[in-house]
Design a protein around this motif. Sequence first.
Motif, PDB file in Angstrom:
ATOM      1  N   LEU A   1      -3.189  -3.403  41.997  1.00 14.40           N
ATOM      2  CA  LEU A   1      -2.560  -4.734  42.115  1.00 14.40           C
ATOM      3  C   LEU A   1      -3.498  -5.823  41.590  1.00 14.40           C
ATOM      4  N   LEU A   2      -4.795  -5.752  41.954  1.00 22.33           N
ATOM      5  CA  LEU A   2      -5.752  -6.776  41.523  1.00 22.33           C
ATOM      6  C   LEU A   2      -6.079  -6.665  40.036  1.00 22.33           C
ATOM      7  N   THR A   3      -6.031  -5.431  39.510  1.00 27.00           N
ATOM      8  CA  THR A   3      -6.296  -5.272  38.079  1.00 27.00           C
ATOM      9  C   THR A   3      -5.239  -5.962  37.233  1.00 27.00           C
ATOM     10  N   VAL A   4      -3.969  -5.808  37.631  1.00 23.27           N
ATOM     11  CA  VAL A   4      -2.894  -6.495  36.893  1.00 23.27           C
ATOM     12  C   VAL A   4      -3.048  -7.999  37.030  1.00 23.27           C
TER      13      VAL A   4
ATOM     14  N   PRO B   1       3.707  -8.391  31.726  1.00 23.52           N
ATOM     15  CA  PRO B   1       4.514  -9.450  32.355  1.00 23.52           C
ATOM     16  C   PRO B   1       4.259  -9.599  33.847  1.00 23.52           C
ATOM     17  N   ARG B   2       3.710  -8.570  34.451  1.00 25.92           N
ATOM     18  CA  ARG B   2       3.436  -8.653  35.871  1.00 25.92           C
ATOM     19  C   ARG B   2       2.231  -9.543  36.178  1.00 25.92           C
ATOM     20  N   THR B   3       1.395  -9.754  35.150  1.00 22.56           N
ATOM     21  CA  THR B   3       0.171 -10.526  35.377  1.00 22.56           C
ATOM     22  C   THR B   3       0.478 -11.959  35.801  1.00 22.56           C
TER      23      THR B   3
ATOM     24  N   LEU C   1       1.541 -12.075  39.396  1.00 28.20           N
ATOM     25  CA  LEU C   1       0.552 -11.722  40.414  1.00 28.20           C
ATOM     26  C   LEU C   1      -0.731 -12.559  40.341  1.00 28.20           C
ATOM     27  N   ARG C   2      -0.841 -13.411  39.345  1.00 31.44           N
ATOM     28  CA  ARG C   2      -2.066 -14.197  39.218  1.00 31.44           C
ATOM     29  C   ARG C   2      -2.368 -15.029  40.468  1.00 31.44           C
ATOM     30  N   PRO C   3      -1.369 -15.580  41.206  1.00 31.51           N
ATOM     31  CA  PRO C   3      -1.689 -16.350  42.414  1.00 31.51           C
ATOM     32  C   PRO C   3      -2.480 -15.569  43.447  1.00 31.51           C
ATOM     33  N   LEU C   4      -2.497 -14.249  43.347  1.00 33.70           N
ATOM     34  CA  LEU C   4      -3.303 -13.480  44.294  1.00 33.70           C
ATOM     35  C   LEU C   4      -4.785 -13.866  44.202  1.00 33.70           C
TER      36      LEU C   4
END
Length: 721
Positions: free
Chosen positions: A616-619, A628-630, A633-636
Amino acid sequence: MPTHEDEPAWPSDDSDTPETAEGADGATDEPAADAEQDSGATAHLPLPEVSLPEQPTLWVERPKEQAEPQESAEPQEPKAEAPNPEAPRAEESKPEAPKAAPPKQEQPESDQERTAFLPAIQLPPRAQQRPTQQQGPQQRPQQQGGPQQSGQQPGGQRQNPQQGGPQQGGPQPQQRGPQQQNGRQRWPQETSAQVTAPQQLQPQPQPQPQQRPAPPPRPIPPAGLQHAQPMRIEPSGEVRPAESAQPDEPTPPPPPEQPVKRKRRGLLIGAVALVVVIVVGVALALPPVSNRLGLPWAPNFPKADTPEPAAVTLALQPPSSSAPTPTNSGVAAELAGPAANPALGTLAGIVIDPATGSTLWNHNSSQLLTPASATKLLTTSAALLKLDHGLQIPTKVVQGSSPDTAIIVAGGDVTLSALPDGQQSVLPGAAHLDDLVAQVKQASGGSIKKVQIDVSLFSGPLTAPGWAPDDAPSTYAAPIVPGMLDAGRPNPTVDEVLRSADPAGTLLQTFAQRLGATASGHATAPQGAKVLGEVRSAPLTELVDNLLQISDNTLAEAVGRQTAIASGAPATFAGVAQTTLNTLAQNGFDVSGVALNDGSGLSTLNKVPPRLLAQLLTVAAAPDNKDPRTAKLRPLLEGLPVAGGSGTLADRYGDANSSAGKGWVRAKTGTLSGVNTLAGVVLDKDGRVLVFAMMSNGSDIVAARPALDALAAALRGCGCG
C-alpha cells in the motif's frame, strides 16, 4: 376762473404775465419782453407787484379787479441783517392796492419764470419736526403808519436781501448773484420754486389734467433773509421738494447677472467634491486600507530601506531520481544488527524501493501478525480508493411528527465539536454544534420544544470482536455510534481523555439544552421530512490525515463505515472489515490470508502480513503517477507521523540508536499488549526513498518500541550502493 379778491399778493421772481413795473422814481419799466416760456403751475396766477418791508424781491401785481389784500398779522422779525435804509421805497404803504399797469397780452411763460426762486422763510416749529413737509407761507406783513421800504436801490436796481448761505434743514440750491436784465436787477432763476402749504398734504397721484386748476388762496410769506428750499407746485396743487438741477450722469450698466442655475450647480458640484475628498481621505487613513495599499502613513510601511533578501539554503531536498539504487546486500548489512535485537520478539518485515518496486530486504514478510493500529492503513486505503476525497459527512436536524419536535439525524460524523465557533478541537476542521443550533432556531422560529435523535445509520454491536471489555469507553475509544461530539471526548482539546459511554445521548442532551428544548430519546426521522439545519465534517482527506496522525480509533471506525455504506454493505464492524478487504482486492492488492474484525486495529483478532502494508505504501510513494492508484493513495503519506516531530512519533527517536532517523522517518505506529508495528517511508542519505514495514509480536512495549525505531533509523544511514 376763481377770483383772488381775498388772496394777498404773492411774491415771485417769475414773469408770469407781461406787466409794467413802476420803479421808485415813478418810471415805468419796459414790458418783460424776455419772459421765458413755461408750463409751470403758476402760469395762471396774475399777482400784483407789492413792496415788502424786507429785503427786495420781485412781486407780481394783482389785477385791479381783485380786492385789496387784508392786513396781515404782526410781521415776524427777520433773523438776517436789517435792510439797507438808504434804499428808496418803491411806494407808500397805502390801504388801497397799488396801481397796476394796463394788462398786456400775456406771453407764454417759461419753466424758469414759473419756478423762480422765492425768498427763504423761517419755518415754524411744526415744520421743523417734519423735515419732509414745509409749512405754508404766512401772510405778508405790512407796516402801518409809515412808508414801506423796498429792497430797491437808487437807479431802479434791487438789492439782494441776504448774502448768507442756504437755510438749514434741507438741501438748498447754490446761490448766485443778481443779474441785470432789461434795465432792472433780477435774481437768478432756478428750474423750480416751491411754497409749502400751511396744512399737511398727503401724497397724491399725479393726474394728467386737461386744464390747470386754480390753486387755493395762500397767505403771503414774510420776506426772509435766506433763500427757501426750492418747492415744486404741481398742477394738482401738490407741493413737493423740487429736484435739484444737476447734470445727468450716465447710469453705469448693471453688472451681468450670473445664471442662478449655473451658480447652484457649481456649489453642488463643489460640495459633492468636498464630501468625496473627505470620505476618500478618511478611508485612506484607516490602517487596513493604508497597509494594503502600502501608503507612507501605513503602520506597516517600512521605516527604513528594504533589506536585501537573506540567502536561503533548503534543508529538505526532494528525492533524487538519479540517486544510487540500494542493493539487497547493502540493506541487509545495515539492518543485520538492529533486526537481531531480542527485544523485538517475533519480527517480520520488508523494505521496498518504490521507484522500481523491487524488494531490498525481506524478513518473513508474508507472516500474518497482529498489526494493531497499523490496520488503519488498510481502512484508510480502502476509503481513499472507494470514496470521493472531498466527501463530507453530514449531520442534519429535521422536523419531527409535530412542528415543535426536531430530530437529529446522525450521519456518521463523530468529529462534530461542542466548542464555540472559532475554537479548534484535536480534530481540526470539525463542524460546530452551535452552528446547527442557530440554523434550527432560525428555521423553526424558536418553536422547537422537544428534540430526539436518529442513530439508525449504524447497526450491530457497539464494540468489535477482539476488543477488550475496557476498550470502550476508554481514553482511546468510545462506543461506535453515528452521532457524537468530538469523538466522545468530554474535553475536545485533549486527545487521550476518557470518552463518553453514551456519546449519542451526550449529543442529544447538549443540543436540546442549547436549543432550549427537552431531550426525548431516540426516534426515526420521517422520510422527506423538512430539514431545519445541517452541518458537515471536514473532507475525507483531512479526516484520513487526522486519524493517522493521532491514531483516533473512533474516527477510523466511522470512516470505515462510510466505505461500507458506499459499497452497499451494512455499517457494522463486519461490514467494514469485509468492504475493506474487497476494495483492496479489487484494486490489485494481495489480501490472501488477511483477517479483519474492525477498522481501527483494536481487535487482537486481526491478522495482516507486513507485505500488504508495504505494498500500500509503495503505491502511495511512487515517484510518478503511472499507477492510477498512486494519486488516490498519496494522502496516506501526508497523514504519517514524523519521527520526533508529530503525532504518535512526536516523543520518539530521542535515543542514540534512533536519533539518526529523527525527522527522516515517517511511519504509522501500532501498539497493543505484546504488539508493536511500524510501517512507513524513510529518505536515506543518498536521497533515495525507501518503504518499510516492521511488525513485532510477543514483545514488551517498552523495549520493543526503541528497537523498532533503531531499525528504521538504520535505513536512514544506508548508503547501500
